[in-house]
Write a protein that holds these residues in place. Structure first.
Motif, PDB file in Angstrom:
ATOM      1  N   CYS A 174       0.743  -1.150  -0.014  1.00 44.45           N
ATOM      2  CA  CYS A 174       0.187   0.016   0.054  1.00 44.45           C
ATOM      3  C   CYS A 174       0.962   1.473  -0.219  1.00 44.45           C
ATOM      4  O   CYS A 174       1.743   1.243   0.830  1.00 44.45           O
ATOM      5  N   ASP A 176      -0.138   4.101   0.853  1.00 42.62           N
ATOM      6  CA  ASP A 176      -0.197   5.124   1.968  1.00 42.62           C
ATOM      7  C   ASP A 176       0.506   4.674   3.482  1.00 42.62           C
ATOM      8  O   ASP A 176       1.106   5.293   3.678  1.00 42.62           O
ATOM      9  N   CYS A 177       0.344   3.477   3.757  1.00 38.13           N
ATOM     10  CA  CYS A 177       0.644   2.954   5.090  1.00 38.13           C
ATOM     11  C   CYS A 177       2.004   1.834   4.783  1.00 38.13           C
ATOM     12  O   CYS A 177       2.379   1.513   5.839  1.00 38.13           O
ATOM     13  N   CYS A 198      -5.539  -3.295   0.673  1.00 37.32           N
ATOM     14  CA  CYS A 198      -4.465  -2.966   1.802  1.00 37.32           C
ATOM     15  C   CYS A 198      -4.900  -3.825   2.775  1.00 37.32           C
ATOM     16  O   CYS A 198      -6.013  -3.942   3.396  1.00 37.32           O
ATOM     17  N   CYS A 207      -6.657   2.044   7.202  1.00 31.45           N
ATOM     18  CA  CYS A 207      -6.237   2.756   5.923  1.00 31.45           C
ATOM     19  C   CYS A 207      -7.275   2.538   5.477  1.00 31.45           C
ATOM     20  O   CYS A 207      -8.524   1.647   5.365  1.00 31.45           O
TER      21      CYS A 207
HETATM   22 ZN   LIG Z   1      -2.700   0.975   3.552  1.00 34.57          ZN
END
Ligand SMILES: [Zn+2]
Length: 401
Positions: A174, A176-177, A198, A207
């Motif tokens: 992912c 993002d995270c 995710c 998330c």
């Molecule tokens: Zn994530």
């Protein structure tokens, strides 16, 4: 002592090798079993699980290492003589895939017994093992071995009906995270949809889902890989225009100078020794002095010659590492006609795939540092590197080279 000298002291050679007829402490390749070992590595590189590999070997009637040992005549005790054949298992396959002896390394002294009264074996910490690199002829290349170790370390869960793992298994994260993206199958009526989401979203909802259809992701990655392969083919052509390799050249020039000096020294010692003989014949030097000086000159000459040999090897090594240094370009170039994303190619060329959303995917390719280094080198050589919005790189020369 024997271990440190690279002598094999086990009772039985590892599968794929045999003890040398002339020298029982040396390992030489057993062509038949080594062929099977190569097949096992090849199957793993093509994305097969250890279970699937074991199954394939059993189906095709390949003798397991244990059976092979008894069949090839050594009086090996199999431990169970129930008449049943010992088959290949995922454990046997994994042990082979992890064994450094197949790249020529000899690792011994892994186990120990606390004292002679206790028969139980303990595994020693890895730092106490006796490891000798490049001790015997390898069965697989360092690179294939390294890729297989990477594969073994990755999460490669296999769906039950499939012998091969998904091309991108264990590589998708992912954006993002940073958590792993996991594959999810959803059935709607008769149709089956495959997504990556995710794993943090799936577990805790901390998330967003970052959901992307598996097919769409694989297509995007294949497209980006094709772009990168195109870039690398152009990069290779650009590099051919700049043939200078300044660092290595400096090293080699320095070594050549030192070799010349040492060679002159060796020659001088030889001359002095000859003159010494004349002096003794003419009665200028006594027999005792002659013996002593003769010995000293011989020693000095030997040392100089040894040094020359070492430096010659150093130059060879520099050339070897030089060609090795850019070999990664060929790993990409080899796949110039790629039309399908396979597990093999993905593991070889892709480090990570970052998913932002269903429309935005970033691929981190293997050898990224090497790529950057070469781009920098080209810039220094007067090449302009221009990257367009689609990731395609152009190499433009400010002036004719
Ligand atoms: Zn994530």
């Amino acid at each position: 002592m024997k271990r440190k000298n690279g002598e094999f002291i086990g009772s039985f050679a590892p599968y794929g090798y045999q003890k040398d007829e002339g020298c029982r402490n040396r390992l030489v390749i057993d062509p038949v079993a080594a062929g099977i070992v190569r097949d096992i590595f090849r199957m793993k590189l093509h994305g097969m699980s250890q279970d699937a590999i074991a199954g394939r070997l059993n189906e095709t009637g390949v003798l397991s290492p244990m059976e092979y040992k008894s069949a090839s005549g050594s009086n090996y005790q199999t431990g169970f003589k129930t008449g049943e054949r010992a088959l290949w298992s995922s454990v046997t396959v994994r042990r082979i895939l992890e064994n450094e002896c197949y790249i020529g390394n000899l690792v011994q002294g892994r186990q120990t017994t606390p004292n002679h009264k206790v028969k139980k074996l303990f595994v020693k910490p890895e730092k106490d093992w006796v490891r000798i690199e490049k001790n015997h002829e390898p069965v697989v290349s360092d690179r294939d071995f390294a890729i297989v170790q990477r594969l073994l370390g990755m999460d490669t869960r296999v769906s039950p009906e499939q012998a091969e793992v998904y091309p991108l298994a264990g590589m998708v994260v992912c954006a993002d995270c940073g958590a792993a993206m996991v594959r999810k199958n959803v059935c709607a009526g008769k149709r089956k949809y495959r997504y990556y989401v995710c794993s943090r979203n799936k577990a805790t909802k901390e998330c967003a889902s970052h959901r992307i259809a598996a097919e769409r992701l694989e297509e995007a990655v294949l497209h980006l890989l094709k772009v990168q392969i195109g870039n690398i083919l152009d990069l290779k052509r650009a590099m051919e225009k700049v043939s200078e390799i300044p660092f290595q050249e400096l090293n080699i020039r320095e070594l050549e100078k030192r070799i010349e000096q040492k060679e002159a020294e060796a020659l001088r010692c030889k001359e002095l020794r000859n003159m010494l003989y004349e002096d003794m014949k003419d009665g200028i030097v006594s027999k005792e002095d002659y013996m002593e000086l003769h010995e000293a000159y011989t020693q000095r000459r030997d040392m100089a010659e040894e040094a020359v040999g070492k430096m010659r090897q150093e130059i060879k090594d520099i050339f070897a590492s030089n060609t090795d240094k850019y070999r990664w370009l060929d790993y990409f170039a080899e796949h110039r006609d790629i039309d399908r994303l396979t597990r093999n190619v993905a593991v070889e060329l892709i480090d990570r795939v970052k998913v932002v959303d269903k429309d935005t995917v970033e691929v981190v390719f293997s050898f990224g540092d090497c790529y950057k280094e070469v781009l920098e080198g080209l810039k220094h050589a007067g090449c302009e590197v221009v990257c367009d919005s689609r990731g395609r790189v152009r190499f433009e020369w400010k002036e004719a080279v």
